[in-house]
Design a protein around this motif. Structure first.
Motif, short mmCIF file in Angstrom:
data_model
loop_
_atom_site.label_atom_id
_atom_site.label_comp_id
_atom_site.label_asym_id
_atom_site.label_seq_id
_atom_site.Cartn_x
_atom_site.Cartn_y
_atom_site.Cartn_z
N ALA A 1 0.83 -1.21 0.00
CA ALA A 1 0.00 0.00 0.00
C ALA A 1 0.86 1.26 0.00
O ALA A 1 0.43 2.31 -0.50
CB ALA A 1 -0.93 -0.01 1.21
N ALA A 2 2.08 1.16 0.55
CA ALA A 2 2.98 2.31 0.62
C ALA A 2 3.86 2.44 -0.62
O ALA A 2 4.76 3.28 -0.65
CB ALA A 2 3.85 2.21 1.87
N GLY A 3 3.60 1.62 -1.63
CA GLY A 3 4.36 1.77 -2.87
C GLY A 3 5.33 0.66 -3.18
O GLY A 3 6.11 0.77 -4.14
N GLY A 4 5.32 -0.41 -2.38
CA GLY A 4 6.18 -1.54 -2.67
C GLY A 4 7.64 -1.27 -2.39
O GLY A 4 7.99 -0.43 -1.56
N ILE A 5 8.50 -1.96 -3.11
CA ILE A 5 9.96 -1.84 -2.91
C ILE A 5 10.47 -0.78 -3.88
O ILE A 5 10.54 -1.00 -5.10
CB ILE A 5 10.65 -3.20 -3.13
N LYS A 6 10.84 0.36 -3.35
CA LYS A 6 11.17 1.51 -4.18
C LYS A 6 12.37 1.25 -5.08
O LYS A 6 12.37 1.65 -6.25
CB LYS A 6 11.47 2.72 -3.27
N SER A 7 13.40 0.60 -4.58
CA SER A 7 14.60 0.39 -5.38
C SER A 7 14.38 -0.61 -6.51
O SER A 7 15.23 -0.75 -7.40
CB SER A 7 15.75 -0.10 -4.49
N LEU A 8 13.25 -1.30 -6.48
CA LEU A 8 12.89 -2.23 -7.55
C LEU A 8 11.71 -1.69 -8.36
O LEU A 8 10.91 -2.44 -8.90
CB LEU A 8 12.55 -3.60 -6.97
N GLU B 1 13.58 -4.38 3.75
CA GLU B 1 14.69 -3.44 3.89
C GLU B 1 15.95 -3.97 3.19
O GLU B 1 16.71 -3.21 2.59
CB GLU B 1 14.97 -3.17 5.37
N ALA B 2 16.18 -5.27 3.26
CA ALA B 2 17.33 -5.87 2.58
C ALA B 2 17.18 -5.74 1.06
O ALA B 2 18.15 -5.44 0.35
CB ALA B 2 17.49 -7.33 2.98
N LEU B 3 15.98 -5.97 0.56
CA LEU B 3 15.73 -5.82 -0.87
C LEU B 3 15.93 -4.38 -1.33
O LEU B 3 16.47 -4.13 -2.41
CB LEU B 3 14.30 -6.28 -1.19
N GLU B 4 15.50 -3.43 -0.51
CA GLU B 4 15.71 -2.02 -0.84
C GLU B 4 17.19 -1.72 -0.99
O GLU B 4 17.62 -1.03 -1.93
CB GLU B 4 15.11 -1.11 0.24
N ARG B 5 17.99 -2.23 -0.08
CA ARG B 5 19.42 -1.95 -0.10
C ARG B 5 20.13 -2.72 -1.20
O ARG B 5 21.09 -2.21 -1.79
CB ARG B 5 20.03 -2.27 1.27
N ALA B 6 19.67 -3.93 -1.47
CA ALA B 6 20.28 -4.72 -2.54
C ALA B 6 19.93 -4.16 -3.91
O ALA B 6 20.74 -4.22 -4.84
CB ALA B 6 19.82 -6.17 -2.44
N ALA C 1 21.88 -13.92 -3.64
CA ALA C 1 23.18 -13.68 -3.01
C ALA C 1 23.31 -12.22 -2.59
O ALA C 1 23.84 -11.91 -1.51
CB ALA C 1 24.30 -14.07 -3.97
N LYS C 2 22.82 -11.31 -3.44
CA LYS C 2 22.91 -9.89 -3.10
C LYS C 2 21.98 -9.54 -1.93
O LYS C 2 22.32 -8.70 -1.09
CB LYS C 2 22.56 -9.05 -4.33
N VAL C 3 20.82 -10.20 -1.88
CA VAL C 3 19.91 -9.96 -0.75
C VAL C 3 20.55 -10.47 0.54
O VAL C 3 20.48 -9.81 1.59
CB VAL C 3 18.54 -10.63 -1.00
N SER C 4 21.20 -11.62 0.51
CA SER C 4 21.89 -12.14 1.70
C SER C 4 22.99 -11.19 2.14
O SER C 4 23.17 -10.93 3.34
CB SER C 4 22.48 -13.52 1.42
N GLU C 5 23.75 -10.66 1.18
CA GLU C 5 24.79 -9.69 1.51
C GLU C 5 24.19 -8.47 2.20
O GLU C 5 24.74 -7.96 3.19
CB GLU C 5 25.54 -9.27 0.24
N ALA C 6 23.07 -8.02 1.67
CA ALA C 6 22.39 -6.86 2.27
C ALA C 6 21.89 -7.18 3.67
O ALA C 6 21.94 -6.33 4.57
CB ALA C 6 21.24 -6.40 1.38
N MET C 7 21.43 -8.41 3.89
CA MET C 7 20.97 -8.82 5.22
C MET C 7 22.11 -8.75 6.23
O MET C 7 21.95 -8.27 7.35
CB MET C 7 20.41 -10.24 5.17
N HIS C 8 23.28 -9.25 5.83
CA HIS C 8 24.43 -9.23 6.73
C HIS C 8 24.88 -7.80 7.05
O HIS C 8 25.45 -7.55 8.11
CB HIS C 8 25.59 -10.01 6.12
N ALA C 9 24.63 -6.89 6.13
CA ALA C 9 25.06 -5.50 6.32
C ALA C 9 24.01 -4.63 6.99
O ALA C 9 24.29 -3.47 7.33
CB ALA C 9 25.44 -4.89 4.96
N LEU C 10 22.80 -5.17 7.22
CA LEU C 10 21.71 -4.36 7.79
C LEU C 10 22.05 -3.83 9.18
O LEU C 10 22.62 -4.54 10.01
CB LEU C 10 20.44 -5.19 7.90
N LYS C 11 21.68 -2.60 9.42
CA LYS C 11 21.74 -2.00 10.76
C LYS C 11 20.50 -1.12 10.90
O LYS C 11 20.55 0.09 10.71
CB LYS C 11 23.02 -1.19 10.95
#
Length: 407
Positions: free
Chosen positions: A63-70, A332-337, A343-353
């Protein structure tokens, strides 16, 4: 028709096709996230709430617009039944991956033994996977794509024992002396019970009884009688589902042991379930304390209010909070990836803060993971049944009510 007319028609058709293709490109693809939780069997109540929490998050995100980076891609939830046994959960994971090859992440299941089975499958597929289970094995296998948002059993002991001692002092006014330990036989609950037993003994506390039983206990009379003969000054109970909690509390009450005269400290999901009020009167629960990592606190904003309005349930347990929080963490991981590459989503998960936002509200505090996928500094909360509702009573900065004392 003239050659010019034919050319004009072909040009028009080409332009229509080009416009259609451009429109198709403008529509972002759906991003598939899997949730594997029990919808049948003894865990179905808990699993159903996890799924509802995940659905609530998906609706809010879309409802808020989905995943913006995608490009505003919407999340599609793929749900599968984990069943009653680890084999059921593993089979569900295999079916989900085979039928939905575009899954980019997922979560589940509620029970550690099922999560262990599921992640054996998801790890081979390279799918970033979240779970709320507490067994140390979940993050101790060297996997690269597993992420625990709960506190592992190995961390529970050093965090829970000081709280147990503080609770005993506040509840009964004296030092902890004799403890009876009760535990249902699942990986997470047994690991915690064994850890607490060792830590208490190391502190000089006398463990006067230890009772371990299979899940879905039919009759707790014999256990209660043995506990009464041991005469503990406090009871520690590591449980998993509401019916077992009811069986033990009722059996103990029948031999004269209640939270009003003996401090009860419980670890595990079944002890604060709304189902408890259908199983026994609220007076039998009053004063019972429960250790938890995830629960709405005074810092959770209006999350619980939205959940209650959506579902009509009397409060928000940790089950939907995990489901809701896990979807938001993956978002949030998908947004950052900026990619659906696993593999990129997993990398983003490990980097999440994550320091703020819906995931932090649901999972009580900052969310980040170490190299093994273990959550960094997960919260430790003490709930207590008060007037028919479990509320956070410790620590003070997030508590919604002061701690009641045993009489």
């Amino acid at each position: 028709m003239t050659q010019a007319g034919k050319f004009t028609l072909r040009l028009a058709a080409a332009l229509v096709a080009l416009a259609g293709a451009a429109g198709a490109l403008a529509q972002p693809k759906e991003v598939e996230i899997a949730i594997i939780e029990a919808t049948t069997g003894p865990w179905s109540v808990n699993g159903g709430r996890v799924i509802k929490g995940a659905e609530m998050a998906v609706e809010e995100i879309n409802a808020a617009g989905g995943i913006k980076s995608l490009g505003g891609a919407k999340i599609k939830l793929v749900v599968a039944d984990a069943g009653a046994r680890p084999d059921d959960a593993a089979n569900a994971a295999q079916r989900v991956i085979a039928s939905n090859p575009n899954i980019v992440g997922g979560a589940g299941a509620y029970i550690s033994s099922q999560a262990l089975a599921i992640t054996e499958i998801t790890e081979r597929a390279g799918i970033p996977w979240l779970f709320g289970g507490s067994a140390d094995q979940l993050t101790g296998r060297g996997f690269k794509h597993v992420f625990a948002t709960n506190m592992p059993a190995g961390q529970v002991t050093p965090r829970i024992v000081p709280i147990i001692e503080q609770f005993a002092k506040l509840s009964s006014g004296g030092a902890l002396k004799e403890v009876a330990i009760l535990a249902v036989n699942t990986p997470g609950t047994i690991a915690v019970a064994d850890g607490v037993e060792g830590a208490l003994k190391a502190r000089g506390v006398n463990v006067v009884a230890k009772e371990v039983f299979a899940i879905q206990l039919a009759d707790g009379t014999a256990i209660a009688q043995r506990v009464r003969r041991a005469r503990p000054s406090m009871i520690f109970f590591s449980t998993a589902i509401a019916p077992d909690t009811k069986t033990i509390l009722t059996s103990l009450a029948q031999v004269g042991i209640t939270p009003k005269n003996t401090p009860f400290f419980i670890y595990g999901g079944g002890a604060f379930d709304p189902e408890m009020l259908n199983l026994m009167p609220k007076e039998g629960l009053e004063g019972t304390a429960v250790f938890a990592n995830i629960w709405p606190t005074k810092k959770s904003g209006d999350l619980e209010a939205r959940w209650k309005q959506r579902t009509g349930q009397p409060w928000m347990t940790f089950d939907p909070a995990f489901g809701y929080g896990h979807v938001w963490v993956l978002k949030e991981a998908l947004e950052r990836a900026g990619s659906t590459d696993r593999a990129k989503v997993s990398e983003a998960m490990h980097a999440l803060k994550l320091e703020s936002g819906p995931a932090v509200a649901a999972l009580n505090g900052p969310v980040s993971f170490d190299a093994k996928g273990v959550r960094v500094n997960p919260p430790a909360l003490l709930l207590q049944w008060q007037n028919g509702v479990p509320v956070v009573a410790y620590p003070a900065d997030v508590a919604r009510a002061p701690l009641l004392k045993a009489q």
